[in-house]
Design a protein around this motif. Structure first.
Motif, PDB file in Angstrom:
ATOM      1  N   GLU A 155       6.243   4.328   9.112  1.00 25.28           N
ATOM      2  CA  GLU A 155       6.086   3.435   7.960  1.00 25.28           C
ATOM      3  C   GLU A 155       5.605   2.049   8.358  1.00 25.28           C
ATOM      4  N   GLU A 156       6.226   1.487   9.391  1.00 21.18           N
ATOM      5  CA  GLU A 156       5.989   0.080   9.716  1.00 21.18           C
ATOM      6  C   GLU A 156       4.911  -0.122  10.777  1.00 21.18           C
ATOM      7  N   CYS A 157       4.397   0.969  11.318  1.00 16.72           N
ATOM      8  CA  CYS A 157       3.362   0.842  12.342  1.00 16.72           C
ATOM      9  C   CYS A 157       2.116   1.651  11.952  1.00 16.72           C
ATOM     10  N   HIS A 158       2.208   2.968  12.004  1.00 15.90           N
ATOM     11  CA  HIS A 158       1.020   3.794  11.766  1.00 15.90           C
ATOM     12  C   HIS A 158       0.488   3.641  10.343  1.00 15.90           C
ATOM     13  N   TYR A 159       1.361   3.738   9.336  1.00 15.72           N
ATOM     14  CA  TYR A 159       0.890   3.608   7.963  1.00 15.72           C
ATOM     15  C   TYR A 159       0.470   2.181   7.645  1.00 15.72           C
ATOM     16  N   LYS A 160       1.224   1.223   8.176  1.00 13.12           N
ATOM     17  CA  LYS A 160       0.840  -0.169   7.968  1.00 13.12           C
ATOM     18  C   LYS A 160      -0.536  -0.428   8.572  1.00 13.12           C
ATOM     19  N   GLY A 161      -0.803   0.192   9.726  1.00  9.65           N
ATOM     20  CA  GLY A 161      -2.113   0.041  10.343  1.00  9.65           C
ATOM     21  C   GLY A 161      -3.225   0.569   9.456  1.00  9.65           C
ATOM     22  N   GLY A 162      -2.988   1.745   8.861  1.00  9.29           N
ATOM     23  CA  GLY A 162      -3.988   2.302   7.955  1.00  9.29           C
ATOM     24  C   GLY A 162      -4.215   1.416   6.752  1.00  9.29           C
ATOM     25  N   LYS A 163      -3.129   0.870   6.180  1.00  4.06           N
ATOM     26  CA  LYS A 163      -3.258  -0.022   5.022  1.00  4.06           C
ATOM     27  C   LYS A 163      -3.989  -1.311   5.402  1.00  4.06           C
ATOM     28  N   ASP A 164      -3.663  -1.861   6.587  1.00  2.00           N
ATOM     29  CA  ASP A 164      -4.318  -3.096   7.008  1.00  2.00           C
ATOM     30  C   ASP A 164      -5.796  -2.870   7.310  1.00  2.00           C
ATOM     31  N   MET A 165      -6.118  -1.704   7.846  1.00  2.00           N
ATOM     32  CA  MET A 165      -7.517  -1.359   8.074  1.00  2.00           C
ATOM     33  C   MET A 165      -8.297  -1.423   6.755  1.00  2.00           C
ATOM     34  N   LEU A 166      -7.727  -0.833   5.714  1.00  2.00           N
ATOM     35  CA  LEU A 166      -8.385  -0.845   4.408  1.00  2.00           C
ATOM     36  C   LEU A 166      -8.396  -2.251   3.807  1.00  2.00           C
ATOM     37  N   SER A 167      -7.310  -3.010   4.006  1.00  2.00           N
ATOM     38  CA  SER A 167      -7.242  -4.380   3.493  1.00  2.00           C
ATOM     39  C   SER A 167      -8.349  -5.244   4.091  1.00  2.00           C
ATOM     40  N   LEU A 168      -8.488  -5.160   5.404  1.00  2.00           N
ATOM     41  CA  LEU A 168      -9.503  -5.962   6.082  1.00  2.00           C
ATOM     42  C   LEU A 168     -10.906  -5.513   5.692  1.00  2.00           C
ATOM     43  N   TYR A 169     -11.063  -4.210   5.522  1.00  2.00           N
ATOM     44  CA  TYR A 169     -12.387  -3.701   5.167  1.00  2.00           C
ATOM     45  C   TYR A 169     -12.812  -4.194   3.783  1.00  2.00           C
ATOM     46  N   VAL A 170     -11.951  -4.034   2.772  1.00  2.00           N
ATOM     47  CA  VAL A 170     -12.351  -4.445   1.418  1.00  2.00           C
ATOM     48  C   VAL A 170     -12.458  -5.964   1.319  1.00  2.00           C
ATOM     49  N   ASN A 171     -11.746  -6.691   2.162  1.00  2.00           N
ATOM     50  CA  ASN A 171     -11.905  -8.145   2.185  1.00  2.00           C
ATOM     51  C   ASN A 171     -13.256  -8.537   2.780  1.00  2.00           C
ATOM     52  N   ASN A 172     -13.673  -7.829   3.825  1.00  2.00           N
ATOM     53  CA  ASN A 172     -14.965  -8.121   4.450  1.00  2.00           C
ATOM     54  C   ASN A 172     -16.141  -7.663   3.590  1.00  2.00           C
ATOM     55  N   TYR A 173     -15.902  -6.618   2.799  1.00  2.00           N
ATOM     56  CA  TYR A 173     -16.985  -6.059   1.974  1.00  2.00           C
ATOM     57  C   TYR A 173     -16.491  -5.958   0.521  1.00  2.00           C
ATOM     58  N   PRO A 174     -16.476  -7.079  -0.203  1.00  2.00           N
ATOM     59  CA  PRO A 174     -15.903  -7.096  -1.560  1.00  2.00           C
ATOM     60  C   PRO A 174     -16.630  -6.193  -2.554  1.00  2.00           C
ATOM     61  N   ASN A 175     -17.861  -5.807  -2.260  1.00  3.40           N
ATOM     62  CA  ASN A 175     -18.588  -4.915  -3.165  1.00  3.40           C
ATOM     63  C   ASN A 175     -18.419  -3.448  -2.801  1.00  3.40           C
ATOM     64  N   SER A 176     -17.495  -3.162  -1.891  1.00  2.00           N
ATOM     65  CA  SER A 176     -17.270  -1.785  -1.460  1.00  2.00           C
ATOM     66  C   SER A 176     -16.834  -0.886  -2.617  1.00  2.00           C
ATOM     67  N   LYS A 177     -17.278   0.363  -2.548  1.00  4.54           N
ATOM     68  CA  LYS A 177     -16.846   1.388  -3.507  1.00  4.54           C
ATOM     69  C   LYS A 177     -15.929   2.397  -2.795  1.00  4.54           C
ATOM     70  N   LEU A 178     -15.141   1.903  -1.866  1.00  2.00           N
ATOM     71  CA  LEU A 178     -14.340   2.750  -0.982  1.00  2.00           C
ATOM     72  C   LEU A 178     -13.415   3.697  -1.739  1.00  2.00           C
ATOM     73  N   PHE A 179     -12.916   3.262  -2.888  1.00  3.36           N
ATOM     74  CA  PHE A 179     -11.945   4.076  -3.622  1.00  3.36           C
ATOM     75  C   PHE A 179     -12.571   4.818  -4.802  1.00  3.36           C
ATOM     76  N   SER A 180     -13.900   4.922  -4.769  1.00  5.72           N
ATOM     77  CA  SER A 180     -14.584   5.652  -5.838  1.00  5.72           C
ATOM     78  C   SER A 180     -14.789   7.117  -5.481  1.00  5.72           C
ATOM     79  N   GLY A 181     -14.438   7.496  -4.252  1.00  3.33           N
ATOM     80  CA  GLY A 181     -14.612   8.874  -3.806  1.00  3.33           C
ATOM     81  C   GLY A 181     -13.540   9.251  -2.808  1.00  3.33           C
ATOM     82  N   LYS A 182     -13.854  10.204  -1.939  1.00  2.10           N
ATOM     83  CA  LYS A 182     -12.868  10.759  -1.004  1.00  2.10           C
ATOM     84  C   LYS A 182     -13.097  10.249   0.428  1.00  2.10           C
TER      85      LYS A 182
END
Length: 510
Positions: A118-145
């Motif tokens: 919970e506090e390491c592996h999953y947090k890492g995955g969430k932070d990866m996505l957080s940093l990505y959508v912050n760097n690319y605000p026009n991303s459509k990352l959650f529009s597909g799979k």
């Protein structure tokens, strides 16, 4: 889907404030992590043995707890795998991550606690996505799979009837993902966790090729194999004809450089993005937080306390060990970790070089031992020496010297390989028999190599060159390295040494 994409992007951006906090307060963050870990481990058998109740400072911790590698920590792990709880952590341990072994084990098993998930592996995955959508605000990352290639699960080998289970870290993570995460990923969990790789790749290709895949995550090796199979099935020239909305590949486990041109051919778009992560069985350590960078941000509030051994001290009897605040830029360090997975002052075998200390960013610089890990096979020197000695014994030959390096995937070849140059004192009568024994023994002693060799899916049989007597000595002489203190590198993850020796071999044999 547009509404969902906007909402999910907003959700993941909420973590950015916490990331900024540990970037601005790294030392205090690490101090808090250390004492949280010590407090959690205080009543465990390990904590009682090393007097955790007396630890009031980092220096107390360093004085009380010795350094461990896998072989020295293995007795604690084995007892936990056998069903004994409270040995190294204060909550129940039900999962173990399997990776390539050491000199004494074909595979090693790393404990995975609920806290580390919970506090390491999953947090890492969430932070990866957080940093990505912050760097690319026009991303459509959650529009597909998201297409994720997972590993496999297995029974606990030390307690097959028990409740604890084992598997590749990707499989352990995938098996325990929350429902919402399962909803946005493909293929099905059942397919993703299949153990037979040929059938798995085939089924994954059929399940995913008609999905709206917007992101990929996994090891480059298997991803290439899967993408090529999908192109065959769809009769497409490149993968954007199959998935026109694909925008990012989250990758890790092996160096991406040798694969970059291959992915450019498979995905010919300047808009395609690549984001590196450093997620191992032992924990999630780093994420590439800046676009177009080859550095990663060290993750400091993940339940991992870091220490470092300067590589110039690595082989000394009592190596110098320093906390984060004492590291310097552009020096190589071996990583030592204590974690919410129940590891204590554990040497993971990786080395890093800091590129910045405000914030702490780094590059992976290698391993504490020579190795080949071009495809996720993690072959270390001890593996190579054991396998080559076995092959020599079986063929009544004797060896003077050897080196090996990877042959990377190319646009023509679907598989990589290991290429060896071996100098014999007494060569074997049949080179093919020697090669087969070497390959078989490597497969027997290294489970990751064996998985990549399965039906030649990622690795084909080794390529072996027999060198004339004196080749390695001549090569060392040309480099000005003749003498007892200079040795031939046994394994290398790039082809520099091997190409020099191959050129010299061509000269020698005309």
């Amino acid at each position: 889907m547009e509404v969902l994409n906007s909402f999910m992007s907003w959700v993941f951006k909420t973590r950015l404030g916490q990331i900024e906090n540990f970037k601005k307060n790294p030392i205090q963050t690490q101090k808090t992590v250390l004492f949280d870990l010590v407090d959690a481990g205080r009543k465990t058998e390990f904590g009682k043995k090393y007097n955790f109740s007396e630890i009031k400072s980092y220096q107390d911790f360093a004085n009380n707890v010795p350094l461990f590698d896998y072989d020295s920590f293995k007795p604690y792990i084995d007892r936990t795998m056998q069903g004994k709880q409270g040995v190294i952590w204060n909550t129940e341990i039900e999962w173990f991550s399997k990776s390539s072994g050491t000199t004494s084990s074909r595979s090693k098993y790393i404990p995975v606690t609920e806290e580390s998930l919970e506090e390491c592996h999953y947090k890492g995955g969430k932070d990866m996505l957080s940093l990505y959508v912050n760097n690319y605000p026009n991303s459509k990352l959650f529009s597909g799979k998201n297409l994720t290639i997972g590993g496999t699960l297995e029974k606990n080998p030390l307690n097959p009837q028990g409740t604890a289970k084992a598997g590749d870290i990707s499989a352990v993570i995938m098996k325990n993902l929350p429902i919402w995460a399962q909803f946005v990923r493909t293929p099905s969990l059942e397919t993703a966790l299949m153990s037979e790789w040929e059938s798995k790749i085939e089924k994954m290709a059929h399940e995913t090729m008609n999905e709206n895949v917007v992101s990929l995550a996994g090891v480059p090796t298997w991803t290439v194999v899967l993408l090529r199979r999908i192109l065959e099935l769809k009769k497409a020239k490149h993968i954007l004809e199959v998935w026109p909305n694909l925008e990012v590949f989250f990758h890790g486990a092996v160096a991406f450089g040798p694969y970059r041109s291959l992915f450019r051919e498979l995905i010919p778009s300047d808009k395609m993005r690549y984001m590196e992560t450093y997620n191992a069985s032992e924990g999630f350590f780093g994420i590439q937080d800046q676009p177009n960078s080859d550095e990663m941000l060290l993750l400091l509030d993940y339940g991992i306390f870091y220490e470092f051994i300067p590589m110039e001290d690595w082989e000394t009897e009592n190596p110098k060990v320093i906390p984060l605040q004492e590291v310097e830029v552009d020096k190589n360090y071996a990583i030592v970790i204590s974690t919410n997975g129940g590891l204590w002052r554990y040497k993971i075998g990786d080395t890093i070089r800091f590129t910045s200390i405000s914030p702490y960013r780094f590059k992976i610089s290698g391993r504490t031992k020579h190795f080949i890990n071009a495809f996720g096979e993690e072959v270390i020197v001890e593996n190579a020496e054991q396998a080559i000695a076995f092959a020599a014994d079986k063929t009544n030959s004797s060896i003077l010297n050897f080196t090996a390096a990877p042959v990377y995937f190319s646009t023509e070849e679907n598989q990589g390989a290991h290429e060896w140059i071996i100098e014999f004192k007494n060569p074997p009568e049949d080179a093919a028999v020697f090669n087969a024994h070497l390959d078989d023994e490597l497969r027997r002693i290294n489970s990751d190599y064996d998985a990549k060799r399965y039906k030649n899916l990622a690795l084909k049989e080794p390529i072996i060159h027999f060198a004339p007597a004196g080749l390695f000595e001549k090569w060392l002489g040309k480099k000005g390295k003749l003498g007892g203190q200079h040795k031939v590198p046994r394994l290398s993850n790039d082809r520099g040494y091997l190409e020099e020796l191959l050129d010299l071999l061509k000269e020698e044999v005309g």
